[in-house]
Design a protein around this motif. Structure first.
Motif, PDB file in Angstrom:
ATOM      1  N   GLN A 265     -19.436 -37.645   4.014  1.00  0.00           N
ATOM      2  CA  GLN A 265     -19.858 -36.741   2.939  1.00  0.00           C
ATOM      3  C   GLN A 265     -19.141 -35.396   3.052  1.00  0.00           C
ATOM      4  N   GLN A 266     -19.025 -34.891   4.263  1.00  0.00           N
ATOM      5  CA  GLN A 266     -18.317 -33.621   4.467  1.00  0.00           C
ATOM      6  C   GLN A 266     -16.842 -33.766   4.092  1.00  0.00           C
TER       7      GLN A 266
ATOM      8  N   ALA B 244     -15.591 -35.894   1.935  1.00  0.00           N
ATOM      9  CA  ALA B 244     -15.539 -36.015   0.472  1.00  0.00           C
ATOM     10  C   ALA B 244     -15.717 -34.647  -0.189  1.00  0.00           C
ATOM     11  N   ASP B 245     -16.647 -33.847   0.323  1.00  0.00           N
ATOM     12  CA  ASP B 245     -16.862 -32.503  -0.223  1.00  0.00           C
ATOM     13  C   ASP B 245     -15.619 -31.630  -0.049  1.00  0.00           C
ATOM     14  N   MET B 246     -15.023 -31.724   1.139  1.00  0.00           N
ATOM     15  CA  MET B 246     -13.825 -30.927   1.395  1.00  0.00           C
ATOM     16  C   MET B 246     -12.676 -31.358   0.478  1.00  0.00           C
TER      17      MET B 246
ATOM     18  N   GLU C 298     -12.961 -32.689  -2.437  1.00  0.00           N
ATOM     19  CA  GLU C 298     -13.289 -32.249  -3.798  1.00  0.00           C
ATOM     20  C   GLU C 298     -12.968 -30.761  -3.979  1.00  0.00           C
ATOM     21  N   LYS C 299     -13.284 -29.951  -2.976  1.00  0.00           N
ATOM     22  CA  LYS C 299     -12.945 -28.518  -3.031  1.00  0.00           C
ATOM     23  C   LYS C 299     -11.429 -28.326  -3.090  1.00  0.00           C
TER      24      LYS C 299
END
Length: 83
Positions: A4-5, A7-9, A11-12
């Motif tokens: 998840q981290q 994927a979030d990174m 996306e950013k």
């Protein structure tokens, strides 16, 4: 780092990449406009410079000849004076 981290990174980073691409395109457009403005300004200066030169030459050509004036002194001798 969790999935998840990660994927979030990612996306950013994609968002930042999109933002940078927009900024880059905006900068390219501004640069192209500045180059068009510079060319137009240079053309205007060339036209004005040419017109100035022509008018100066015309004025010089139509200026009265100082040697034809009656009261003009040529080489320190007034008209009608004995050398």
């Amino acid at each position: 780092m969790s999935d998840q981290q990660t994927a979030d990174m990612q996306e950013k980073m994609r968002g930042r990449l999109a933002e940078l691409r927009r900024d880059y395109q905006r900068g390219e457009s501004q640069l192209q406009q500045l180059m068009r403005d510079e060319a137009a300004t240079r053309d205007g200066l060339l036209r004005a410079g040419g017109a100035i030169r022509i008018l100066e030459e015309m004025l010089a050509a139509t200026a009265p000849d100082p040697t034809t004036r009656r009261d003009h002194v040529v080489d320190g001798v007034a008209p009608g004076a004995a050398p």
